[in-house]
Write an enzyme that holds these catalytic residues in place. Structure first.
Site: not given
Ligand code: NI
Length: 177
Positions: A46, A148, A151
């Protein structure tokens, strides 16, 4: 296509909440293609836009569901990898069940961490053309989605880890994203 440089801690962009994507133009399509190429080259399962210094709600994920299953038969054909592009994602449902797993991150080289995640989730997002999609993920796929989406909110696995360590040379590799 082009490979994009991956930013590492302590770059502050990794701590910022990314802005929603509003324009689904040619420039975005090029960015997505470059992110996919960068993820594959890393290699990673990812990659979120802040990791390539772009503070937008966009991530790419590529993983073969069931890749982690322990009972896997060595002679079984390899499971095909699934590619996801998620834009402005939102987790709409989570399983009560949580599972521990060992994570790493392309933006935090040289650290592993034990992180508890929901075993299954549902996600609402836009695809690369701006059309709404609903996704269900479980197991490692659900873990990658959670990593993800974190993030995109400026959250790193080290924030959630119950412990982090520098892996020794003989320690098994972990999936990076
Ligand atoms: Ni990461």
């Amino acid at each position: 296509m082009a490979l994009l440089p991956i930013v590492n801690l302590p770059d502050p962009i990794l701590r910022r909440k990314a802005k929603p994507v509003t324009k689904f133009d040619k420039e975005l399509q090029t960015l997505i293609d470059n992110m996919i190429e960068t993820m594959r080259d890393a290699p990673g399962v990812g990659l979120a836009a802040p990791q390539i210094n772009i503070s937008q709600q966009l991530a790419v994920i590529e993983y073969a569901e069931g890749e982690d299953e322990e009972e896997e038969d060595e002679n079984a054909p390899e499971k095909p990898k699934k590619l996801y592009v998620i834009i402005n994602p939102e987790i709409t449902k989570v399983s009560e069940e949580k599972v521990m797993g060992i994570e790493g991150c392309l933006s935090i080289p040289g650290l592993h961490g034990e992180v508890e995640r929901h075993e299954a989730i549902q996600v609402k997002a836009l695809n690369r053309h701006g059309n709404p999609v609903k996704l269900k993920a479980s197991g490692w796929m659900a873990r990658i989605f959670q990593h993800e989406i974190d993030h995109l909110n400026g959250v790193l696995f080290t924030d959630r880890a119950t412990r982090v360590w520098k892996p020794s040379a003989d320690e098994e590799d972990v999936e990076m994203d």
